[in-house]
Design a protein around this motif. Structure first.
Motif, PDB file in Angstrom:
ATOM      1  N   LYS A   1      55.691  44.902  40.584  1.00 47.30           N
ATOM      2  CA  LYS A   1      55.294  46.278  40.921  1.00 47.30           C
ATOM      3  C   LYS A   1      53.789  46.452  40.729  1.00 47.30           C
ATOM      4  O   LYS A   1      53.122  47.077  41.550  1.00 47.30           O
ATOM      5  N   LEU A   2      53.241  45.903  39.652  1.00 43.43           N
ATOM      6  CA  LEU A   2      51.808  45.988  39.397  1.00 43.43           C
ATOM      7  C   LEU A   2      51.023  45.268  40.495  1.00 43.43           C
ATOM      8  O   LEU A   2      50.037  45.786  41.016  1.00 43.43           O
ATOM      9  N   ALA A   3      51.465  44.068  40.858  1.00 43.74           N
ATOM     10  CA  ALA A   3      50.799  43.313  41.923  1.00 43.74           C
ATOM     11  C   ALA A   3      50.851  44.079  43.234  1.00 43.74           C
ATOM     12  O   ALA A   3      49.866  44.121  43.986  1.00 43.74           O
ATOM     13  N   GLU A   4      51.986  44.698  43.518  1.00 45.25           N
ATOM     14  CA  GLU A   4      52.137  45.480  44.758  1.00 45.25           C
ATOM     15  C   GLU A   4      51.145  46.639  44.787  1.00 45.25           C
ATOM     16  O   GLU A   4      50.510  46.893  45.815  1.00 45.25           O
TER      17      GLU A   4
ATOM     18  N   ILE B   1      44.433  52.046  37.723  1.00 44.98           N
ATOM     19  CA  ILE B   1      44.015  50.845  38.455  1.00 44.98           C
ATOM     20  C   ILE B   1      42.844  51.227  39.358  1.00 44.98           C
ATOM     21  O   ILE B   1      42.905  52.236  40.060  1.00 44.98           O
ATOM     22  N   ARG B   2      41.777  50.405  39.336  1.00 46.64           N
ATOM     23  CA  ARG B   2      40.623  50.590  40.227  1.00 46.64           C
ATOM     24  C   ARG B   2      40.342  49.269  40.923  1.00 46.64           C
ATOM     25  O   ARG B   2      40.296  48.221  40.279  1.00 46.64           O
ATOM     26  N   VAL B   3      40.134  49.355  42.242  1.00 46.17           N
ATOM     27  CA  VAL B   3      39.836  48.163  43.034  1.00 46.17           C
ATOM     28  C   VAL B   3      38.588  48.448  43.854  1.00 46.17           C
ATOM     29  O   VAL B   3      38.502  49.476  44.523  1.00 46.17           O
ATOM     30  N   GLY B   4      37.620  47.530  43.804  1.00 44.71           N
ATOM     31  CA  GLY B   4      36.403  47.661  44.595  1.00 44.71           C
ATOM     32  C   GLY B   4      36.255  46.481  45.531  1.00 44.71           C
ATOM     33  O   GLY B   4      36.606  45.350  45.177  1.00 44.71           O
ATOM     34  N   VAL B   5      35.739  46.749  46.727  1.00 41.86           N
ATOM     35  CA  VAL B   5      35.498  45.682  47.696  1.00 41.86           C
ATOM     36  C   VAL B   5      34.089  45.817  48.266  1.00 41.86           C
ATOM     37  O   VAL B   5      33.523  46.904  48.341  1.00 41.86           O
TER      38      VAL B   5
ATOM     39  N   THR C   1      43.782  49.712  33.191  1.00 42.48           N
ATOM     40  CA  THR C   1      43.869  50.263  31.844  1.00 42.48           C
ATOM     41  C   THR C   1      45.112  49.698  31.179  1.00 42.48           C
ATOM     42  O   THR C   1      46.000  49.139  31.843  1.00 42.48           O
ATOM     43  N   ASP C   2      45.171  49.826  29.855  1.00 43.96           N
ATOM     44  CA  ASP C   2      46.343  49.328  29.136  1.00 43.96           C
ATOM     45  C   ASP C   2      47.620  50.014  29.608  1.00 43.96           C
ATOM     46  O   ASP C   2      48.671  49.386  29.689  1.00 43.96           O
ATOM     47  N   SER C   3      47.511  51.297  29.962  1.00 45.38           N
ATOM     48  CA  SER C   3      48.721  52.008  30.400  1.00 45.38           C
ATOM     49  C   SER C   3      49.186  51.534  31.776  1.00 45.38           C
ATOM     50  O   SER C   3      50.330  51.779  32.153  1.00 45.38           O
ATOM     51  N   ALA C   4      48.328  50.862  32.540  1.00 46.32           N
ATOM     52  CA  ALA C   4      48.749  50.319  33.837  1.00 46.32           C
ATOM     53  C   ALA C   4      49.737  49.188  33.654  1.00 46.32           C
ATOM     54  O   ALA C   4      50.526  48.884  34.549  1.00 46.32           O
ATOM     55  N   LEU C   5      49.695  48.554  32.491  1.00 45.35           N
ATOM     56  CA  LEU C   5      50.540  47.391  32.243  1.00 45.35           C
ATOM     57  C   LEU C   5      51.887  47.754  31.641  1.00 45.35           C
ATOM     58  O   LEU C   5      52.802  46.940  31.644  1.00 45.35           O
ATOM     59  N   THR C   6      52.016  48.941  31.117  1.00 49.10           N
ATOM     60  CA  THR C   6      53.260  49.324  30.452  1.00 49.10           C
ATOM     61  C   THR C   6      54.218  49.971  31.429  1.00 49.10           C
ATOM     62  O   THR C   6      53.827  50.758  32.275  1.00 49.10           O
ATOM     63  N   GLY C   7      55.465  49.629  31.278  1.00 50.60           N
ATOM     64  CA  GLY C   7      56.516  50.251  32.072  1.00 50.60           C
ATOM     65  C   GLY C   7      56.612  49.764  33.502  1.00 50.60           C
ATOM     66  O   GLY C   7      57.312  50.365  34.305  1.00 50.60           O
ATOM     67  N   LYS C   8      55.902  48.700  33.865  1.00 41.66           N
ATOM     68  CA  LYS C   8      55.955  48.190  35.239  1.00 41.66           C
ATOM     69  C   LYS C   8      56.241  46.696  35.193  1.00 41.66           C
ATOM     70  O   LYS C   8      55.777  45.997  34.306  1.00 41.66           O
TER      71      LYS C   8
END
Length: 169
Positions: free
Chosen positions: A69-72, A42-46, A58-65
């Motif tokens: 949890k992802l939103a958090e 996960i990458r966040v820019g401001v 990434t696709d792996s950020a979506l698996t297993g969560k």
């Protein structure tokens, strides 16, 4: 002080303020921040004002969560990036603000740091004199005793009877 000296001194101050303002503008433009999760999924820019400019998953950020949890994780990274951008803006403003009330106002609104994640303690192993890697066998189940037969009722009406345990009949 002559008017010419005063004017030269004033022009020097104006040039100094212009130079600091240009440094502030360049520093402000570079104050945006990008933060990534420890695993890089996960990458966040401001932007310098804290608005979201980038979100990469990434696709792996979506698996297993779970979605929660992802939103958090995304919000946690966004807050971390917003704090980084605010610190960068304050650092860019420091040459202009110095130790003024304006500088205290800028630094007074810095977002709080994210609390540190508690490190999970490693499970402690029982220390033994002889250590072996055999799996421990569970203790046997408790033995159930058969229920006791009911006792006959006692007749306690006569406490001073002839029955005694001191004599033999």
């Amino acid at each position: 002080m002559t008017p010419e000296e005063w004017l030269a001194n004033f022009e020097t101050k104006i040039a100094d303020v212009r130079e600091k303002a240009e440094e502030f503008r360049a520093g402000l433009e570079a104050s945006g921040t990008t933060v990534a999760s420890p695993d890089g999924t996960i990458r966040v820019g401001v932007a310098p004002n804290g608005s979201l400019t980038e979100l990469q998953l990434t696709d792996s950020a979506l698996t297993g969560k779970s979605g929660a949890k992802l939103a958090e994780e995304i919000l946690k990274l966004a807050r971390k990036a917003q704090r980084g951008a605010a610190v960068n803006v304050a650092a860019a403003f420091a040459p202009l603000g110095g130790d003024t009330e304006a500088m205290h106002m800028v630094t007074g609104y810095l977002p709080p740091e994210e609390p540190k994640e508690p490190v999970a303690p490693e499970p402690s192993r029982e220390r033994r004199l002889w250590q072996h890697d055999e799996p421990e066998t569970p203790p046997p189940p408790p033995v159930r005793r058969p229920p006791r037969p009911p006792r006959p009722p006692r007749d306690d009406d006569d406490d001073f009877g002839d029955n005694t345990f001191l004599r033999r009949d």
